[in-house]
Scaffold this motif. Structure first.
Motif, PDB file in Angstrom:
ATOM      1  N   MET A 170      -7.861  18.975 -17.431  1.00  0.00           N
ATOM      2  CA  MET A 170      -8.607  18.970 -16.571  1.00  0.00           C
ATOM      3  C   MET A 170      -8.343  17.454 -16.193  1.00  0.00           C
ATOM      4  O   MET A 170      -8.391  16.759 -15.296  1.00  0.00           O
ATOM      5  CB  MET A 170     -10.023  19.317 -17.120  1.00  0.00           C
ATOM      6  CG  MET A 170     -10.306  20.363 -17.081  1.00  0.00           C
ATOM      7  SD  MET A 170     -12.564  20.667 -17.073  1.00  0.00           S
ATOM      8  CE  MET A 170     -12.717  20.043 -18.528  1.00  0.00           C
ATOM      9  N   ARG A 188     -16.118  14.160 -18.908  1.00  0.00           N
ATOM     10  CA  ARG A 188     -16.347  14.262 -20.643  1.00  0.00           C
ATOM     11  C   ARG A 188     -17.368  14.991 -21.018  1.00  0.00           C
ATOM     12  O   ARG A 188     -18.057  15.757 -22.042  1.00  0.00           O
ATOM     13  CB  ARG A 188     -16.520  13.123 -20.536  1.00  0.00           C
ATOM     14  CG  ARG A 188     -18.226  12.713 -19.091  1.00  0.00           C
ATOM     15  CD  ARG A 188     -18.248  11.216 -20.202  1.00  0.00           C
ATOM     16  NE  ARG A 188     -19.116  11.358 -18.600  1.00  0.00           N
ATOM     17  CZ  ARG A 188     -19.733   9.699 -18.555  1.00  0.00           C
ATOM     18  NH1 ARG A 188     -20.695   8.982 -19.980  1.00  0.00           N
ATOM     19  NH2 ARG A 188     -21.084   9.635 -17.282  1.00  0.00           N
ATOM     20  N   MET A 189     -17.314  15.704 -20.060  1.00  0.00           N
ATOM     21  CA  MET A 189     -18.999  16.714 -20.024  1.00  0.00           C
ATOM     22  C   MET A 189     -18.672  17.690 -20.915  1.00  0.00           C
ATOM     23  O   MET A 189     -19.912  18.616 -21.571  1.00  0.00           O
ATOM     24  CB  MET A 189     -20.108  16.972 -18.960  1.00  0.00           C
ATOM     25  CG  MET A 189     -19.081  18.756 -18.363  1.00  0.00           C
ATOM     26  SD  MET A 189     -20.042  18.789 -16.885  1.00  0.00           S
ATOM     27  CE  MET A 189     -19.704  18.138 -15.530  1.00  0.00           C
ATOM     28  N   SER A 199      -5.669  15.919 -16.008  1.00  0.00           N
ATOM     29  CA  SER A 199      -3.829  14.752 -16.248  1.00  0.00           C
ATOM     30  C   SER A 199      -4.007  15.439 -14.520  1.00  0.00           C
ATOM     31  O   SER A 199      -4.491  16.788 -13.728  1.00  0.00           O
ATOM     32  CB  SER A 199      -3.166  16.439 -16.958  1.00  0.00           C
ATOM     33  OG  SER A 199      -2.338  16.956 -16.095  1.00  0.00           O
ATOM     34  N   ARG A 256     -16.468   6.426 -18.811  1.00  0.00           N
ATOM     35  CA  ARG A 256     -15.861   6.980 -17.258  1.00  0.00           C
ATOM     36  C   ARG A 256     -15.097   5.905 -17.014  1.00  0.00           C
ATOM     37  O   ARG A 256     -14.030   6.888 -16.068  1.00  0.00           O
ATOM     38  CB  ARG A 256     -16.790   6.778 -16.288  1.00  0.00           C
ATOM     39  CG  ARG A 256     -18.012   6.797 -16.560  1.00  0.00           C
ATOM     40  CD  ARG A 256     -19.423   6.578 -15.591  1.00  0.00           C
ATOM     41  NE  ARG A 256     -19.112   6.442 -13.705  1.00  0.00           N
ATOM     42  CZ  ARG A 256     -19.993   5.774 -13.622  1.00  0.00           C
ATOM     43  NH1 ARG A 256     -20.917   4.850 -13.737  1.00  0.00           N
ATOM     44  NH2 ARG A 256     -19.003   5.833 -11.596  1.00  0.00           N
ATOM     45  N   TYR A 257     -14.809   5.432 -17.388  1.00  0.00           N
ATOM     46  CA  TYR A 257     -13.326   4.370 -17.038  1.00  0.00           C
ATOM     47  C   TYR A 257     -11.976   4.575 -17.854  1.00  0.00           C
ATOM     48  O   TYR A 257     -11.166   4.708 -17.926  1.00  0.00           O
ATOM     49  CB  TYR A 257     -13.462   3.242 -17.956  1.00  0.00           C
ATOM     50  CG  TYR A 257     -13.065   1.701 -17.171  1.00  0.00           C
ATOM     51  CD1 TYR A 257     -13.213   1.118 -16.268  1.00  0.00           C
ATOM     52  CD2 TYR A 257     -12.391   1.245 -18.265  1.00  0.00           C
ATOM     53  CE1 TYR A 257     -12.355   0.204 -15.698  1.00  0.00           C
ATOM     54  CE2 TYR A 257     -11.140   0.117 -17.470  1.00  0.00           C
ATOM     55  CZ  TYR A 257     -11.118   0.107 -16.326  1.00  0.00           C
ATOM     56  OH  TYR A 257     -10.726  -1.615 -15.938  1.00  0.00           O
ATOM     57  N   GLY A 303      -6.414  16.554 -11.015  1.00  0.00           N
ATOM     58  CA  GLY A 303      -6.725  15.752 -11.963  1.00  0.00           C
ATOM     59  C   GLY A 303      -8.297  15.120 -11.559  1.00  0.00           C
ATOM     60  O   GLY A 303      -8.768  14.622 -11.002  1.00  0.00           O
ATOM     61  N   LEU A 304      -9.385  16.178 -12.316  1.00  0.00           N
ATOM     62  CA  LEU A 304     -10.869  15.307 -12.120  1.00  0.00           C
ATOM     63  C   LEU A 304     -10.972  14.368 -12.974  1.00  0.00           C
ATOM     64  O   LEU A 304     -10.905  13.680 -13.531  1.00  0.00           O
ATOM     65  CB  LEU A 304     -11.312  16.800 -13.561  1.00  0.00           C
ATOM     66  CG  LEU A 304     -12.663  17.168 -13.305  1.00  0.00           C
ATOM     67  CD1 LEU A 304     -13.353  17.351 -12.232  1.00  0.00           C
ATOM     68  CD2 LEU A 304     -12.865  17.820 -14.594  1.00  0.00           C
ATOM     69  N   ALA A 305     -12.320  14.116 -12.246  1.00  0.00           N
ATOM     70  CA  ALA A 305     -12.792  12.693 -12.531  1.00  0.00           C
ATOM     71  C   ALA A 305     -12.746  12.405 -14.369  1.00  0.00           C
ATOM     72  O   ALA A 305     -13.949  13.256 -15.048  1.00  0.00           O
ATOM     73  CB  ALA A 305     -13.901  11.923 -11.702  1.00  0.00           C
ATOM     74  N   ARG A 306     -12.915  11.064 -14.584  1.00  0.00           N
ATOM     75  CA  ARG A 306     -12.968  11.692 -16.140  1.00  0.00           C
ATOM     76  C   ARG A 306     -14.847  11.285 -16.206  1.00  0.00           C
ATOM     77  O   ARG A 306     -14.895  12.039 -17.298  1.00  0.00           O
ATOM     78  CB  ARG A 306     -12.647  10.025 -16.444  1.00  0.00           C
ATOM     79  CG  ARG A 306     -11.668   9.932 -16.698  1.00  0.00           C
ATOM     80  CD  ARG A 306     -10.857   8.770 -16.855  1.00  0.00           C
ATOM     81  NE  ARG A 306      -9.020   8.591 -16.293  1.00  0.00           N
ATOM     82  CZ  ARG A 306      -8.323   6.718 -16.130  1.00  0.00           C
ATOM     83  NH1 ARG A 306      -9.175   5.839 -16.690  1.00  0.00           N
ATOM     84  NH2 ARG A 306      -7.018   7.076 -15.959  1.00  0.00           N
ATOM     85  N   GLU A 307     -14.772  10.111 -15.718  1.00  0.00           N
ATOM     86  CA  GLU A 307     -16.916  10.800 -15.563  1.00  0.00           C
ATOM     87  C   GLU A 307     -17.124  11.960 -15.754  1.00  0.00           C
ATOM     88  O   GLU A 307     -18.374  12.521 -15.901  1.00  0.00           O
ATOM     89  CB  GLU A 307     -17.516   9.853 -14.649  1.00  0.00           C
ATOM     90  CG  GLU A 307     -17.449  10.346 -12.915  1.00  0.00           C
ATOM     91  CD  GLU A 307     -18.157   9.810 -12.180  1.00  0.00           C
ATOM     92  OE1 GLU A 307     -18.346   7.987 -12.381  1.00  0.00           O
ATOM     93  OE2 GLU A 307     -18.473   9.942 -10.989  1.00  0.00           O
ATOM     94  N   LEU A 308     -16.035  13.319 -15.225  1.00  0.00           N
ATOM     95  CA  LEU A 308     -17.176  14.760 -15.500  1.00  0.00           C
ATOM     96  C   LEU A 308     -16.519  15.383 -16.360  1.00  0.00           C
ATOM     97  O   LEU A 308     -16.853  16.124 -17.864  1.00  0.00           O
ATOM     98  CB  LEU A 308     -16.488  15.097 -13.907  1.00  0.00           C
ATOM     99  CG  LEU A 308     -17.227  14.823 -12.507  1.00  0.00           C
ATOM    100  CD1 LEU A 308     -16.702  15.693 -11.889  1.00  0.00           C
ATOM    101  CD2 LEU A 308     -18.617  15.966 -12.788  1.00  0.00           C
TER     102      LEU A 308
END
Lengths: 302, 302, 302, 302
Positions: free
Chosen positions: A181, A196-197, A183, A124-125, A189-194
């Protein structure tokens, strides 16, 4: 390559600075501290810290004021007695902290052992690295035809090649898309927590994992076993080597009473007693299921 | 006297033999190792071992390859952030092992905290010492008239004397009888596991107790609290001093966010907001029970 | 008498009011609900609630949408497979809640099993009853001469009488003094949390104890074992009967694979293999310690 | 569609067969048993079993022989008292068993709560279904610019379309390849335990999850919180509704003392006291960090 030069420099720095302590010290474990032992293609196991040694097990069992050691010989005997009679609390008095890098699907098996403390790298981070587990050809096994959750022979020829092509191609594409995604160059830039899926289960993660010796040995008994999945077993095997150097008496007792021994059921024990009296015991007259009889045969043949 | 000269000699021997280690070292805690800090009339707390320090909390939170420390200032900020937002797993990466001597009735409260490892002196195997907790006169308190599970004023005069007479007399007699029952001089001698049942709850026992920092702080929050029974609170207070020297940043954050702070209910928070807007909030219009209102008043008065 | 008429009336009232539920129901366990089964002279075990049955173990193992049962025969086979191969998590899906009345020294052994939920009667808040465990004459055993933490022969004659006299006399006196100290007639009255320290370890306490089936079976394996102290074993034996009626397949598998079976060490297994090949294995050539050899002989003789 | 017609028929069959029980029954929870409550695009939460109700919390707190209920009013007061003073053990006497279908990346967050029992669908043994979580457009959020592990505004226009295209395309391709690799038509077929590594973290898995009420409320406090990731929060929100119907008094107390309240640090409490005395407290003179001051402002504004 599991470790970058920068990471190796940090490890070397830690190993270059011994300090004084009044605590119990295990010389065997000091040799391993911080070093990264490679497992699979990009993984590793590193000892970050430990508490206690063989003598500390005895010290706790005796609730003693001093070292608790009467003699080295006594200590080994006591440790074997404790292991044999399932006195688990003295083994809980030693603790191990590891840093492990491992594929996500291995991490998901590992985490089922709940009696440990875990800090995992946060997707997430932070941004995950582009590292995926791709099996060696000899590990590309077919589904077992006997065991519903095991492996059979290694795949061969074109089928093996095709599998490797798929695993490599999908890993690369999913990671390219992950990067695209998240970047934020010229876009939100898409949130990392999303994002990663989109990443597959063979991507590597890492965590700090801390566990007491009793629960660690339980983990090793299940995961260093021949029925465990190969990809977690290699981690367990590597940890076994570290434990053998850390608490040699406890590890030897563990090998004798847990890993190398066998648990006989009441029915199996009855068969053995009949055999020892000279009776011919067979699949038909053993009084157990076919499967249990086969398992007993394997135990007795060794 | 909690420690015999022989025991003190064993402790001194342990403190006289520093060794080298590559592990994290807490200078503050090295000062305390093995020393017996007296608690109550015959009890003590001793640090036997520890794992980690403030930097190890940050190292785990960052899942880092090296020390995990960027700067001392950063470390303190990170630890405060983790404590404030209930991120408990990095605190679980530190571990403490204590040797504690304590009355049985205190041990029975203590053991309710299940997330710890314990090895207690065995009264099946060994003979207990003749040592009983007899309260100081100022601790001989009457039953509270407000709180069903608390203490009121100290007993005075003849009543206090009579209580001390009872406690001392019954302890002495029960121990004499214990010794008589287990003695095998000229007779069989009762099994220790049976004879111990005659001993009262103020006899001292001892154990090795090992716990991670997160669960230790939870224990301290409940047991160093003013509502805890005095006889366990003095142990918690002594442990607080040790933790303050071991992981000073973590302990300071604990004091600020747990011990020195307050948890407001939705109703209490609503009252505070109304007060800050200038409204006169009273027992009658506060919307809470009389007891909750009194508790809020105490929090706001400090 | 473990139960007063008033308490029995409360129990009867609970048993007189069946209600409808959609949950899994174990007919065998419904028979036992709330009833007090006597243990020792004043103790008991009562089932307060349970969750799940044999089918629920299979349902969880299969992560199924419906009952999870294919056929009763399949269920038994699956449960035996899970037990044999140490798949413990499906057994954790059943839960048992007991109300137990037991002597304090038994409670102190029991509580070492930490993976359970406990609510004990509070002697800070309430006044304990005048009930003490006094052993039956045949349980007044001498210290074992073989085993440091076991019992030998029963005491006889004057020695036995003297022990009973001590246990009864000290219990009565300590309770008289307890009552005297807490009494506030014409005086302040000592706080209950202090007065309790005068009570010996054979006084009865009681608690609600809740545990999952896996951890319960682990408790029973250790405490229904012949090496366990008699006073806790009788509780374990009583609980075994309840579990046998609650989850009959699981209990049968537990008896076969845990209670009635044996764990052989690597050395013991090697001896058995040599014996089966016709070799004469003796204490001298077995390669194990004298104690381990004796333990193996006991296992093989049955 | 989270549930197939066959699965719905199994659920209906379970709900059509009420049975008699003597155990505590929660009418509110009986309404929910077995029903699948949809969460996200293919997930659900189903109650499989429960133990206890509000009265059972009081019964355990009082260690009572009967229902433990004196009056409904008393019960609510006792439950509020227990919650307010962190007496957690009576809440542990209730237990809940859920069947949950959820994306793997949510399962990985969820499993960090270790004080629960879990049985997960095995991808070593079985073949996973072709079901992936694809976020709704309003949930396709950008990385937060304030919070390193949070979300900002929803993506818009072409960027949002591109992300959905990637997620859908990669999920479909990876699953096609998964099926191809395990297929044994005309070839060996890769072992399932290996093939699963190609599947991304938004594929759905399912498990049975069993937890006691105290630990469930702790889970809900963290995961129904506004800082939790949206995809786990919607599960927590759904579970909150179930708990509210199961143990209404306990859930109300939880809302008042945990969810709706606030924990003030020593520094924050000092600020509130100064404000109530009429002092103007500002970011500059508050004695806390800028971040802590902002957090206090948010609490006080509501």
């Amino acid at each position: 390559m599991p470790i970058t030069p920068e990471q190796q420099a940090e490890i070397d720095a830690l190993r270059a600075s011994p300090r004084q302590t009044l605590r119990a010290v295990s010389e065997g474990m000091e040799e391993h501290l911080y070093k990264a032992y490679p497992v699979l293609d990009h993984g590793f196991v590193r000892v970050i810290d430990y508490m206690g040694d063989d003598a500390a097990i005895c010290q706790a069992a005796r609730v003693s004021y001093g070292k608790g050691t009467k003699s080295v010989q006594n200590d080994e005997g006591l440790i074997r007695y404790l292991m044999r009679h399932w006195h688990s609390t003295p083994f809980e008095m030693c603790e191990l902290k590891l840093h492990v890098k491992l594929p996500v699907f291995v991490a998901r098996q590992w985490i089922r052992h709940r009696t440990a403390n875990v800090n995992e790298y946060s997707a997430r981070y932070s941004i995950l690295d582009r590292e995926f587990y791709i099996p060696q050809p000899e590990q590309l096994a077919a589904q077992s035809v006997i065991n519903n959750q095991g492996r059979g022979e290694a795949l061969t020829g074109a089928e093996a090649e095709r599998v490797l092509e798929i695993l490599k191609g999908d890993a690369a594409r999913s990671y390219d898309h992950y990067e695209e995604m998240i970047s934020d160059e010229g876009k939100q830039g898409l949130a990392r927590e999303l994002a990663r899926m989109n990443l597959p289960a063979n991507i590597y993660t890492q965590w700090y994992w801390k566990v007491d010796l009793h629960n660690l040995l339980h983990f090793l008994r299940l995961r260093a076993d021949s029925h465990a999945q190969y990809e977690i077993r290699v981690y367990a095997d590597e940890i076994c080597k570290l434990v053998a150097d850390w608490v040699p008496f406890a590890f030897k007792a563990f090998e004798d009473y847990r890993m190398g021994g066998a648990a006989l059921s009441a029915g199996a024990l009855d068969c053995v007693r009949r055999m020892l009296k000279g009776e011919e015991v067979t699949k038909e007259n053993c009084g157990m299921s076919a499967r249990e009889w086969r398992e007993l045969e394997e135990v007795l043949e060794g």
